[in-house]
Enzyme design. Sequence first.
Site, PDB file in Angstrom:
ATOM      1  N   ALA A   1     -16.210 -35.628 -87.876  1.00  0.00           N
ATOM      2  CA  ALA A   1     -15.011 -35.403 -88.705  1.00  0.00           C
ATOM      3  C   ALA A   1     -13.750 -36.008 -88.085  1.00  0.00           C
ATOM      4  O   ALA A   1     -12.672 -35.854 -88.637  1.00  0.00           O
ATOM      5  CB  ALA A   1     -14.818 -33.896 -88.937  1.00  0.00           C
ATOM      6  N   THR A   2     -13.887 -36.699 -86.962  1.00  0.00           N
ATOM      7  CA  THR A   2     -12.689 -37.230 -86.297  1.00  0.00           C
ATOM      8  C   THR A   2     -12.255 -38.574 -86.866  1.00  0.00           C
ATOM      9  O   THR A   2     -11.203 -39.091 -86.478  1.00  0.00           O
ATOM     10  CB  THR A   2     -12.949 -37.414 -84.787  1.00  0.00           C
TER      11      THR A   2
ATOM     12  N   GLY B   1     -13.073 -41.886 -90.143  1.00  0.00           N
ATOM     13  CA  GLY B   1     -13.826 -42.490 -91.235  1.00  0.00           C
ATOM     14  C   GLY B   1     -14.301 -41.534 -92.321  1.00  0.00           C
ATOM     15  O   GLY B   1     -13.531 -40.711 -92.833  1.00  0.00           O
TER      16      GLY B   1
ATOM     17  N   ASN C   1     -23.073 -36.506 -90.886  1.00  0.00           N
ATOM     18  CA  ASN C   1     -22.370 -37.790 -90.982  1.00  0.00           C
ATOM     19  C   ASN C   1     -22.249 -38.519 -89.649  1.00  0.00           C
ATOM     20  O   ASN C   1     -22.190 -39.745 -89.619  1.00  0.00           O
ATOM     21  CB  ASN C   1     -20.973 -37.508 -91.573  1.00  0.00           C
TER      22      ASN C   1
ATOM     23  N   TYR D   1     -30.393 -50.279 -85.586  1.00  0.00           N
ATOM     24  CA  TYR D   1     -29.507 -49.490 -86.464  1.00  0.00           C
ATOM     25  C   TYR D   1     -30.210 -49.269 -87.812  1.00  0.00           C
ATOM     26  O   TYR D   1     -30.245 -48.139 -88.318  1.00  0.00           O
ATOM     27  CB  TYR D   1     -28.150 -50.179 -86.667  1.00  0.00           C
TER      28      TYR D   1
END
Length: 253
Positions: A10-11, A13, A84, A150
């Site tokens: 949540a920090t 993007g 996320n 990825y």
Amino acid sequence: MKPIALITGATSGIGKASAQALASDFFLILCGRRRERLEALANELQVKTDVQILNFDVRDKEDVFKNIDGLPSAWKDIDVLINNAGNAHGLSSFHDGSLDDWEAMIDINLKGLLYVSKAIVPDMVHRKKGHIINIGSIAGIDVYPKGNVYCASKSAVDALTRGMRQDLNEYGIKVSEIKPGLVKTEFSKVRFKGDTTRAERVYKGFSPLSAQDVAEVISFMITRPAHVNIADLLLLPTAQAGSTIVYKDQASI
Ligand code: NDP
Ligand code: 8X3
């Protein structure tokens, strides 16, 4: 009393924009490693809702459980989990890839999602209630050159989402995945290890998605009626038609 949503990453993007989009309708548990950013976001959103912050690295299994198990009793019944937290680390041909980068992506994007889910989902099962949103990627279904590990980590998120949906089906728990294409966040800055010029180049010559674009769709997914689950959603910028197909204005690159 509002429902409770826990958001990892949540920090910055998509996670931060999701917190901002959900603040009117949810109590929020904001997670991430950068404490100052969590505190700044909590201060911003506290005028709209109640907020808890949890400061942990999703790779640290013990810390994940300690933080989530340590939530005050009024915050334990999490209604919505947004998995996320994640990033790409590096962009290299397979034979040139860094083991450290590979481990970071598997440990954060896949194992971190598993740890957080394991700390929360059993309670959802017990209550027969809950909604899990996994943030996948177009990379999970359309592999691109040098994306190897990825893409594999996001492909694993895709498979896991489907597996979770099957196993949680009888408990009435919704499991959804959103697969964004190119979103302008700190993603490329992390992938290129702080090289902002290279990161900026990724988004030149077309209009990428913004974190807010993705958050609006996540908010829509979460607020559907109880009998509706948007199970799987590919969200692309209009200029993008596949992982490697992006129509760019050559003059502005
Ligand atoms: P950002 O880099 O802007 O945000 C990533 C977030 O993940 C940050 O809040 C970061 O917080 C958190 N995070 C990273 N590593 C850890 C860790 N070890 N422990 C806890 N939190 C961690 O990127 P995005 O917003 O773009 O990425 C969010 C998700 O969206 C990721 O899963 C990404 O793979 C996915 N995605 C992104 C796309 C894009 O084009 N941007 C497209 C498709 C999917 P902190 O560093 O403070 O811990
Ligand atoms: C992020 C989108 O195409 O850069 O998942 O991998 S991409």
